[in-house]
Design an enzyme around this catalytic site. Structure first.
Site, PDB file in Angstrom:
ATOM      1  N   ALA A  52      35.523  36.518  36.839  1.00 52.44           N
ATOM      2  CA  ALA A  52      36.430  35.304  36.429  1.00 52.44           C
ATOM      3  C   ALA A  52      35.336  34.206  36.153  1.00 52.44           C
ATOM      4  O   ALA A  52      34.220  34.011  36.911  1.00 52.44           O
ATOM      5  CB  ALA A  52      37.302  34.808  37.554  1.00 52.44           C
ATOM      6  N   GLY A  99      35.894  40.563  39.104  1.00 50.79           N
ATOM      7  CA  GLY A  99      36.651  40.965  37.804  1.00 50.79           C
ATOM      8  C   GLY A  99      36.035  41.946  36.904  1.00 50.79           C
ATOM      9  O   GLY A  99      36.555  42.647  36.224  1.00 50.79           O
ATOM     10  N   GLU A 112      36.291  45.227  38.562  1.00 52.59           N
ATOM     11  CA  GLU A 112      37.675  45.615  38.419  1.00 52.59           C
ATOM     12  C   GLU A 112      38.088  46.086  37.195  1.00 52.59           C
ATOM     13  O   GLU A 112      38.833  47.208  36.880  1.00 52.59           O
ATOM     14  CB  GLU A 112      38.496  44.500  38.621  1.00 52.59           C
ATOM     15  CG  GLU A 112      38.397  44.031  40.364  1.00 52.59           C
ATOM     16  CD  GLU A 112      39.205  42.879  40.754  1.00 52.59           C
ATOM     17  OE1 GLU A 112      40.218  43.195  41.565  1.00 52.59           O
ATOM     18  OE2 GLU A 112      38.792  41.766  40.170  1.00 52.59           O
ATOM     19  N   GLU A 134      34.835  38.771  46.014  1.00 48.29           N
ATOM     20  CA  GLU A 134      35.556  37.674  46.127  1.00 48.29           C
ATOM     21  C   GLU A 134      35.883  36.761  47.325  1.00 48.29           C
ATOM     22  O   GLU A 134      36.181  35.538  47.465  1.00 48.29           O
ATOM     23  CB  GLU A 134      37.053  38.099  45.557  1.00 48.29           C
ATOM     24  CG  GLU A 134      37.152  38.243  44.062  1.00 48.29           C
ATOM     25  CD  GLU A 134      36.811  39.838  43.685  1.00 48.29           C
ATOM     26  OE1 GLU A 134      36.987  40.037  42.436  1.00 48.29           O
ATOM     27  OE2 GLU A 134      36.041  40.378  44.447  1.00 48.29           O
TER      28      GLU A 134
END
Length: 270
Positions: free
Chosen positions: A76, A121, A124, A144
């Protein structure tokens, strides 16, 4: 590899097609100045590109790549997030989720080509793919909790399905980064290739996959995904439903005929 067509989605995402690989799409993360950090605009573009790819019946395999030479995606955009109010974060959440579910729900096989950093992310996005090809420079992880959140792009659900609950817990709770060799050993990535060859090898794998029946590929992916986590009896019912969806297809008839006639199949895709 010669690019034959290119479609840009917003500023940061490109879908390319290549000469000799008519049925393979390359989905490129293209925000190199930020190491592909996923901003709101980039998340929106990823979702839009995936929606278009999912509707394109000519695409039999998709390869997710990066234009940055030292990173797949660093997760992110925390600089953007730092400017958010709580209400901004709430409003942005559906947009962020749509990017990750967009990749996850692509109906054809999807391969991630990972080099350098694939963190948070970014990892991910790779986990949302069916196969991860990584080169020797890859560093992956879900850090995270080190910034006060949790993996929110599917990581807490996809990682244990790869490596088991205890190993996933250790990786998420410790927030540690895992280098390429250990990542391959733990099953965080599926294929490990020489530095700089992740994209080439992933596209080659995409080409081998795309030579097969598009109807069969989509049905097989659906069975694999829907069967995860079910008991054996229920899983076999999922498989039987997928089998029935292809057993009377034009692809099945063409595949059997081509085998008996000792020729390459010309898949009708239906």
């Amino acid at each position: 590899m010669t690019v034959t067509s290119e479609q840009r989605y917003g500023e940061f995402v490109v879908v390319r097609r290549h000469e000799g690989q008519d049925h393979v799409a390359e989905l490129v993360l293209d925000r190199p100045k930020a190491m592909n950090a996923v901003s709101t605009d980039m998340a929106r573009s990823i979702a839009a590109a995936c929606e278009a790819l999912g509707a394109d019946r000519e695409v039999r395999a998709t390869v997710l790549t990066s234009s940055h030479d030292r990173a797949f995606c660093v997760g992110a955009d925390l600089k953007e997030r730092n400017s958010f109010s709580d209400s901004d974060l709430v409003r942005q959440r559906p947009t962020a989720r749509a990017a990750y579910t967009g990749v996850l729900e692509l109906p054809m096989p999807v391969i991630a080509a990972v080099h350098g950093f694939a963190l948070g992310g970014g990892f991910e996005l790779a986990l949302a793919c069916d196969v991860i090809v990584a080169d020797a420079t890859a560093v992956v992880g879900l850090p995270e909790v080190s910034v006060g959140v949790i993996p929110g792009g599917g990581g807490t659900q996809l990682l244990p399905r790869r490596v088991g609950a205890a190993r996933a817990a250790e990786l998420v709770f410790s927030a540690r980064r895992v280098e390429a060799a250990e990542a391959r050993q733990l099953g965080l990535v599926d294929e490990l290739v020489a530095a700089g060859r992740d994209r080439e090898e992933a596209l080659a794998l995409g080409g081998r996959i795309a030579a097969n029946s598009p109807v069969g590929l989509r049905a097989a992916k659906k069975a694999l995904r829907l069967g995860q986590g079910l008991d054996l009896r229920a899983g076999l019912e999922v498989e039987d439903a997928a089998w029935r969806s292809v057993a009377f297809s034009g692809d099945r008839a063409e595949g059997v005929a081509a085998f008996n006639e000792k020729r390459r199949p010309d898949w009708p895709g239906e």
